[in-house]
Design an enzyme around this catalytic site. Structure first.
Site, mmCIF file in Angstrom:
data_model
loop_
_atom_site.group_PDB
_atom_site.id
_atom_site.type_symbol
_atom_site.label_atom_id
_atom_site.label_comp_id
_atom_site.label_asym_id
_atom_site.label_seq_id
_atom_site.Cartn_x
_atom_site.Cartn_y
_atom_site.Cartn_z
ATOM 1 C CG ASN A 8 -2.219 -0.788 0.904
ATOM 2 O OD1 ASN A 8 -3.044 -0.359 0.106
ATOM 3 N ND2 ASN A 8 -2.343 -1.959 1.516
ATOM 4 N NE ARG A 36 -0.399 0.138 23.033
ATOM 5 C CZ ARG A 36 -1.624 0.656 23.164
ATOM 6 N NH1 ARG A 36 -2.231 0.619 24.328
ATOM 7 N NH2 ARG A 36 -2.237 1.183 22.138
ATOM 8 C CG MET A 81 0.227 -5.439 11.422
ATOM 9 S SD MET A 81 -1.482 -5.000 10.992
ATOM 10 C CE MET A 81 -1.876 -6.270 9.810
ATOM 11 C CB ILE A 117 -3.808 -0.527 18.958
ATOM 12 C CG1 ILE A 117 -4.424 -1.790 18.317
ATOM 13 C CG2 ILE A 117 -4.887 0.438 19.434
ATOM 14 C CD1 ILE A 117 -5.151 -2.686 19.288
ATOM 15 C CG LEU A 118 -2.156 4.801 15.888
ATOM 16 C CD1 LEU A 118 -2.466 6.072 15.095
ATOM 17 C CD2 LEU A 118 -0.670 4.493 15.841
ATOM 18 C CG ASN A 134 -5.930 1.475 9.246
ATOM 19 O OD1 ASN A 134 -4.832 1.095 8.833
ATOM 20 N ND2 ASN A 134 -6.812 0.642 9.770
ATOM 21 C CG HIS A 190 -9.883 -3.257 8.203
ATOM 22 N ND1 HIS A 190 -9.020 -3.820 9.126
ATOM 23 C CD2 HIS A 190 -10.949 -4.081 8.142
ATOM 24 C CE1 HIS A 190 -9.555 -4.934 9.599
ATOM 25 N NE2 HIS A 190 -10.730 -5.103 9.016
ATOM 26 C CD GLU A 215 -15.269 1.934 19.270
ATOM 27 O OE1 GLU A 215 -15.924 0.935 19.001
ATOM 28 O OE2 GLU A 215 -15.761 3.088 19.321
ATOM 29 C CD GLU A 226 -5.918 -3.845 1.259
ATOM 30 O OE1 GLU A 226 -4.954 -3.269 1.778
ATOM 31 O OE2 GLU A 226 -6.209 -5.021 1.528
HETATM 32 C C1 GAR Z 1 -3.157 -4.834 3.858
HETATM 33 O O1 GAR Z 1 -4.001 -5.826 3.343
HETATM 34 C C2 GAR Z 1 -3.912 -3.956 4.847
HETATM 35 O O2 GAR Z 1 -5.237 -3.743 4.475
HETATM 36 C C3 GAR Z 1 -3.823 -4.787 6.091
HETATM 37 O O3 GAR Z 1 -2.508 -5.287 6.089
HETATM 38 C C4 GAR Z 1 -2.077 -5.445 4.749
HETATM 39 C C5 GAR Z 1 -0.756 -4.742 4.595
HETATM 40 O O4 GAR Z 1 -0.206 -5.009 3.334
HETATM 41 N N1 GAR Z 1 -4.105 -4.009 7.255
HETATM 42 C C6 GAR Z 1 -4.776 -4.460 8.298
HETATM 43 O O5 GAR Z 1 -5.191 -5.602 8.389
HETATM 44 C C7 GAR Z 1 -4.998 -3.449 9.402
HETATM 45 N N2 GAR Z 1 -5.996 -3.919 10.319
HETATM 46 P P1 GAR Z 1 0.920 -4.106 2.720
HETATM 47 O O6 GAR Z 1 2.044 -4.058 3.782
HETATM 48 O O7 GAR Z 1 1.365 -4.834 1.501
HETATM 49 O O8 GAR Z 1 0.351 -2.753 2.448
#
Ligand code: GAR
Length: 212
Positions: free
Chosen positions: A25, A76, A101, A103-104, A118, A120, A154, A185
């Protein structure tokens, strides 16, 4: 809070990307910037993982990178305070979580209210948290997708900016479904950032309006 309206700034933006892994991404965002589709620059790529592939790619692309080890911080909040310091030093306008990965903490969210996005891999509010694609498969939904949203205290619950719908096929595996969602994405995340720096995103309560 419901009465407050936030409008995104129309300007050349300064973006920080936070990631923990592969970084696809992040690459999609950077590619869109290089192609002139987003009026912004990436001023920092940050990771909590020393060996994150995305961090390596950012270095290869000549971007500034930073890794901080959570183990070196007592809490944290202290960790997030240091990240915020680094972001402020660089005058960051928008923080893009791209597979970050962690949580802020509320501290972090408060410092950048309406300025953290973000992505998702599900149609929120369905299937928040980890392994969203597997959750969707196990549940048996016929459609899933991807969501770009603003980050609030949240997890995976902030105002939704853009969603893309992806069909789930009977014989999908976690891998095949994830790959189909990932393609979307890579389209909607750059699009959301583009709209942000065109000054077109308006947040009212938990709704995001896209101004014409
Ligand atoms: C992506 O699929 C993103 O949507 C997910 O992690 C992957 C990261 O891929 N994010 C989550 O699950 C957040 N809850 P990438 O490092 O190739 O962008």
């Amino acid at each position: 809070m419901e009465n407050k309206v936030f409008t995104s700034p129309k300007k050349k933006g300064r973006i920080a990307v936070l990631l923990s892994g592969r970084g696809s991404n992040f690459m999609a965002i950077h590619d869109a910037i290089l192609a002139g589709k987003i009026n912004a620059e990436i001023v920092l790529v940050f990771s909590n993982k020393k060996d994150a592939r995305g961090l390596q790619i950012a270095k290869e692309r000549g971007l500034e990178t930073l890794f901080l080890d959570p183990k070196d911080f007592p809490s944290r909040e202290e960790y997030d305070k240091r990240i915020v310091e680094e972001l402020k030093k660089r005058d960051v306008d928008l923080v893009c979580l791209a597979g970050y990965m962690r949580i802020l903490t509320p501290y972090f969210v408060n410092q950048y209210r309406n300025r953290i996005m973000n992505i998702h891999p599900a149609l929120l509010p369905s299937f928040p948290g980890l392994h969203a694609q597997k959750q969707a498969l196990d549940y048996g939904v016929k459609f899933s997708g991807a969501t770009v949203h603003f980050v609030t205290e949240e997890v995976d619950a902030g105002p939704i900016i853009i969603q893309a719908v992806v069909p789930v096929f009977q014989y999908d595996t976690e891998e095949t479904l994830s790959a189909r969602i990932l393609e979307q994405e890579h389209k909607i995340y750059p699009e959301a950032i583009k709209l942000f720096f065109e000054g077109k995103l308006e947040v009212r309560g938990r709704k995001v309006y896209i101004r014409e």
